[in-house]
Design a protein around this motif. Structure first.
Motif, PDB file in Angstrom:
ATOM      1  N   ARG A   1      63.130  31.426   8.258  1.00 15.65           N
ATOM      2  CA  ARG A   1      63.893  29.771   9.095  1.00 15.65           C
ATOM      3  C   ARG A   1      64.655  29.569   8.386  1.00 15.65           C
ATOM      4  O   ARG A   1      65.646  29.038   8.526  1.00 15.65           O
ATOM      5  N   ASP A   2      64.538  29.701   6.576  1.00 15.74           N
ATOM      6  CA  ASP A   2      65.784  28.891   5.504  1.00 15.74           C
ATOM      7  C   ASP A   2      67.162  29.465   5.735  1.00 15.74           C
ATOM      8  O   ASP A   2      67.755  29.099   6.208  1.00 15.74           O
ATOM      9  N   GLU A   3      66.694  30.826   5.755  1.00 17.12           N
ATOM     10  CA  GLU A   3      67.791  31.653   5.746  1.00 17.12           C
ATOM     11  C   GLU A   3      68.437  31.444   7.016  1.00 17.12           C
ATOM     12  O   GLU A   3      69.444  31.191   7.497  1.00 17.12           O
ATOM     13  N   LEU A   4      67.533  31.283   8.039  1.00 13.12           N
ATOM     14  CA  LEU A   4      68.575  31.162   9.835  1.00 13.12           C
ATOM     15  C   LEU A   4      68.770  30.157   9.893  1.00 13.12           C
ATOM     16  O   LEU A   4      70.013  30.020  10.219  1.00 13.12           O
ATOM     17  N   ALA A   5      68.388  28.695   8.953  1.00 15.87           N
ATOM     18  CA  ALA A   5      68.961  27.621   9.307  1.00 15.87           C
ATOM     19  C   ALA A   5      70.192  27.531   8.532  1.00 15.87           C
ATOM     20  O   ALA A   5      71.319  26.495   9.762  1.00 15.87           O
ATOM     21  N   ALA A   6      70.104  28.179   7.524  1.00 16.97           N
ATOM     22  CA  ALA A   6      71.573  28.030   6.911  1.00 16.97           C
ATOM     23  C   ALA A   6      72.603  28.372   7.888  1.00 16.97           C
ATOM     24  O   ALA A   6      74.357  28.386   7.671  1.00 16.97           O
ATOM     25  N   LEU A   7      72.055  29.865   8.133  1.00 12.78           N
ATOM     26  CA  LEU A   7      73.275  30.312   8.739  1.00 12.78           C
ATOM     27  C   LEU A   7      74.040  29.463   9.951  1.00 12.78           C
ATOM     28  O   LEU A   7      74.876  29.231  10.161  1.00 12.78           O
ATOM     29  N   VAL A   8      72.623  29.018  10.904  1.00  9.14           N
ATOM     30  CA  VAL A   8      73.366  27.845  11.887  1.00  9.14           C
ATOM     31  C   VAL A   8      73.800  26.559  11.221  1.00  9.14           C
ATOM     32  O   VAL A   8      74.976  26.202  12.373  1.00  9.14           O
ATOM     33  N   LEU A   9      73.426  25.676  10.777  1.00 12.59           N
ATOM     34  CA  LEU A   9      74.503  24.992   9.804  1.00 12.59           C
ATOM     35  C   LEU A   9      75.920  25.230   9.410  1.00 12.59           C
ATOM     36  O   LEU A   9      77.237  24.812   9.962  1.00 12.59           O
TER      37      LEU A   9
END
Length: 191
Positions: free
Chosen positions: A122-130
């Protein structure tokens, strides 16, 4: 000699990552096993754990790498679009290529779902989305968007994700034809 071993190790790791991405799209995140990845990559099962501490770590590395590559290509191609209207047309036409049944859509859908249970993912994906939002916001600003570009970028990112989901459920949906309404919303937002 040592340099050749490093190159072989990197090639093996890359085969594992590629195999994992393929299998996530084909079988689903929770169905992928060490044995499946090893067979697809044509290595012994122990090699998987030599490179990754767990299948979950492998799947996270593989799927995030895949998503970063996809987002990077999208950003590069969007940067080539000279104006807002043409860029929105291109973006929706590009989104139309993701039916929800294609390998890229399936990997992304599986990754989003798995991120509800795996905090690191979730953290990795959130960074990618940002990062993707920042790319969209930068493109919007460079093309003269006078609205709150960060808000518009968040909206466009959600539109892209949502349209892939809707296209999956409604294969007859003409995603590219929705560029006009998206452009109209953007124009209203800029006033």
């Amino acid at each position: 000699m040592a340099e050749a071993a490093v190159v072989r190790g990197q090639a093996t790791r890359q085969r594992l990552l590629e195999a994992a991405v393929q299998l996530v799209g084909e079988a689903g995140w929770n169905a992928v096993t060490t044995r499946m990845v090893a067979e697809r990559a044509q290595v012994a099962p122990g090699v998987v754990h030599y490179h990754f501490s767990s299948v979950t770590d492998l799947l996270i590395a593989a799927s995030i790498g895949f998503a970063r590559e996809l987002a990077g290509r999208l950003g590069e191609q969007l940067a080539e679009q000279p104006d807002l209207d043409g860029g929105i047309d291109w973006l929706l036409a590009e989104t139309a290529g993701y039916s929800g049944h294609d390998p890229a859509s399936l990997v992304m859908l599986e990754m989003y779902l798995a991120s509800t249970r795996i905090p690191h993912l979730r953290d990795e994906l959130a960074a990618l989305v940002l990062d993707l939002r920042r790319t969209l916001a930068g493109w919007l600003a460079e093309r003269g968007c006078t609205a709150d570009v960060e808000a518009v970028a968040a909206l466009l990112g959600a539109v892209i994700d949502g349209l892939v989901l809707h296209h999956h459920l409604d294969p007859g949906l003409d995603v590219a034809a929705l560029a006009g309404p998206v452009r109209a919303m953007l124009r209203r937002e800029q006033k």
